[in-house]
Design an enzyme around this catalytic site. Sequence first.
Site, mmCIF file in Angstrom:
data_model
loop_
_atom_site.group_PDB
_atom_site.id
_atom_site.type_symbol
_atom_site.label_atom_id
_atom_site.label_comp_id
_atom_site.label_asym_id
_atom_site.label_seq_id
_atom_site.Cartn_x
_atom_site.Cartn_y
_atom_site.Cartn_z
ATOM 1 N N ASP A 1 -2.500 38.457 -12.149
ATOM 2 C CA ASP A 1 -3.606 37.461 -11.516
ATOM 3 C C ASP A 1 -5.056 37.844 -11.926
ATOM 4 O O ASP A 1 -5.494 38.915 -12.122
ATOM 5 C CB ASP A 1 -3.645 38.139 -10.101
ATOM 6 C CG ASP A 1 -4.532 37.226 -8.978
ATOM 7 O OD1 ASP A 1 -4.523 35.938 -9.341
ATOM 8 O OD2 ASP A 1 -5.091 37.515 -8.186
ATOM 9 N N LYS B 1 2.541 39.706 -2.585
ATOM 10 C CA LYS B 1 1.134 39.450 -3.165
ATOM 11 C C LYS B 1 0.427 40.893 -2.857
ATOM 12 O O LYS B 1 0.852 41.656 -2.313
ATOM 13 C CB LYS B 1 0.565 38.295 -2.214
ATOM 14 C CG LYS B 1 1.288 36.991 -2.516
ATOM 15 C CD LYS B 1 1.046 36.336 -3.768
ATOM 16 C CE LYS B 1 -0.394 35.773 -3.502
ATOM 17 N NZ LYS B 1 -0.882 35.050 -4.745
ATOM 18 N N ARG C 1 0.743 -1.190 -0.127
ATOM 19 C CA ARG C 1 -0.180 0.045 -0.129
ATOM 20 C C ARG C 1 0.806 1.241 -0.017
ATOM 21 O O ARG C 1 0.608 2.126 -0.879
ATOM 22 C CB ARG C 1 -0.985 -0.169 1.029
ATOM 23 C CG ARG C 1 -1.845 1.387 1.381
ATOM 24 C CD ARG C 1 -2.398 1.677 -0.080
ATOM 25 N NE ARG C 1 -3.272 0.649 -0.800
ATOM 26 C CZ ARG C 1 -3.513 0.889 -2.059
ATOM 27 N NH1 ARG C 1 -3.103 1.836 -2.667
ATOM 28 N NH2 ARG C 1 -4.088 -0.206 -2.683
ATOM 29 N N LYS D 1 0.554 24.937 -3.444
ATOM 30 C CA LYS D 1 -0.742 24.469 -3.168
ATOM 31 C C LYS D 1 -0.548 23.010 -3.193
ATOM 32 O O LYS D 1 -1.099 22.168 -3.939
ATOM 33 C CB LYS D 1 -1.902 24.811 -3.795
ATOM 34 C CG LYS D 1 -2.310 26.319 -3.621
ATOM 35 C CD LYS D 1 -3.499 26.913 -4.586
ATOM 36 C CE LYS D 1 -3.614 28.426 -4.661
ATOM 37 N NZ LYS D 1 -4.774 28.765 -5.502
ATOM 38 N N GLU E 1 2.677 40.746 -7.587
ATOM 39 C CA GLU E 1 1.402 40.345 -8.172
ATOM 40 C C GLU E 1 0.768 41.667 -8.451
ATOM 41 O O GLU E 1 0.466 42.617 -7.724
ATOM 42 C CB GLU E 1 0.674 39.621 -7.105
ATOM 43 C CG GLU E 1 -0.888 39.419 -7.488
ATOM 44 C CD GLU E 1 -1.625 38.350 -6.488
ATOM 45 O OE1 GLU E 1 -1.668 37.413 -6.431
ATOM 46 O OE2 GLU E 1 -2.332 39.278 -5.592
#
Length: 291
Positions: free
Chosen positions: A229, A177, A110, A145, A207
């Site tokens: 963005d 950002k 597994r 992410k 950004e």
Amino acid sequence: MIATTLLHPDAFLSPLAIEEAVGRALDEDLGRAGDVTSIATIPEATQAHAVMVARQAGVIAGLPLAVAAFQRLSPDIAITAHVRDGDAVAAGVNVLTLSGPARAILSGERTALNFVGRLSGIATLTADYVRHTSGTKMRICCTRKTTPGLRALEKYAVRCGGGFNHRFGLDDAVLIKDNHIAVAGGIRPVLDSARAKIGHLVKIEIEVDTLDQLQEVLDTGMADVVLLDNMDIDALKRAVAMAQGRVVLEASGGVTRESISSIAATGVDYASAGALTHSAPNFDVALDIDA
């Protein structure tokens, strides 16, 4: 067999990352008592022969981790690899053949399949995105992410699928950002501060949400990369015309398999898609005992 010989030749994954991930996964699965089912049902001296089979077409990734898992449980398991990471396979292809102590093969099954299934799923999805950029200069890349604790592996799988890596973490590049801009008081102040404090080898990406913001960044001359963005196709084309190669342009937000071809045709340099790692379907792979 040395597991690292199965690594994609042009991707980046430390042997230490393989060792750590495999050890953590086996500890999680075997717990305090080990594989009580195999111990209770299979005599210790029993030998087995098994094949790992791809049950769907796609791009393979994660074989070094599968091999390391089996070899960690028993160095007496003989393993033959029929492909290596980054290879495209058809459904029904044998990717590994194993012979050795049955208990160890069953105990590692597994963990090995989880690694190959997860990473091959990412590689296969990435390859699909990459196919949609054919004939353009644009590169598709991943984001942060990722599954906590598995980032190095998942970003490696993106490379196996023909994609490229964005930052590995907060420490290897500056990415300013919208919230950084808001707190710092604007585009010029935040770029002034960043450029004054970082080393000469550290890149700065910022950004922007609008073409007016892009122009403000271009006027400062202090950014290396601009992240566009959630801009539509027309805005991306205009951004490319405005930049005239002075900065690297990255499209982000709304980057899907349906939109990637149109984004690539705008002339941007990169497109980043979190879906490569957070939404890749598991690759169907199985381990069959045949003797």
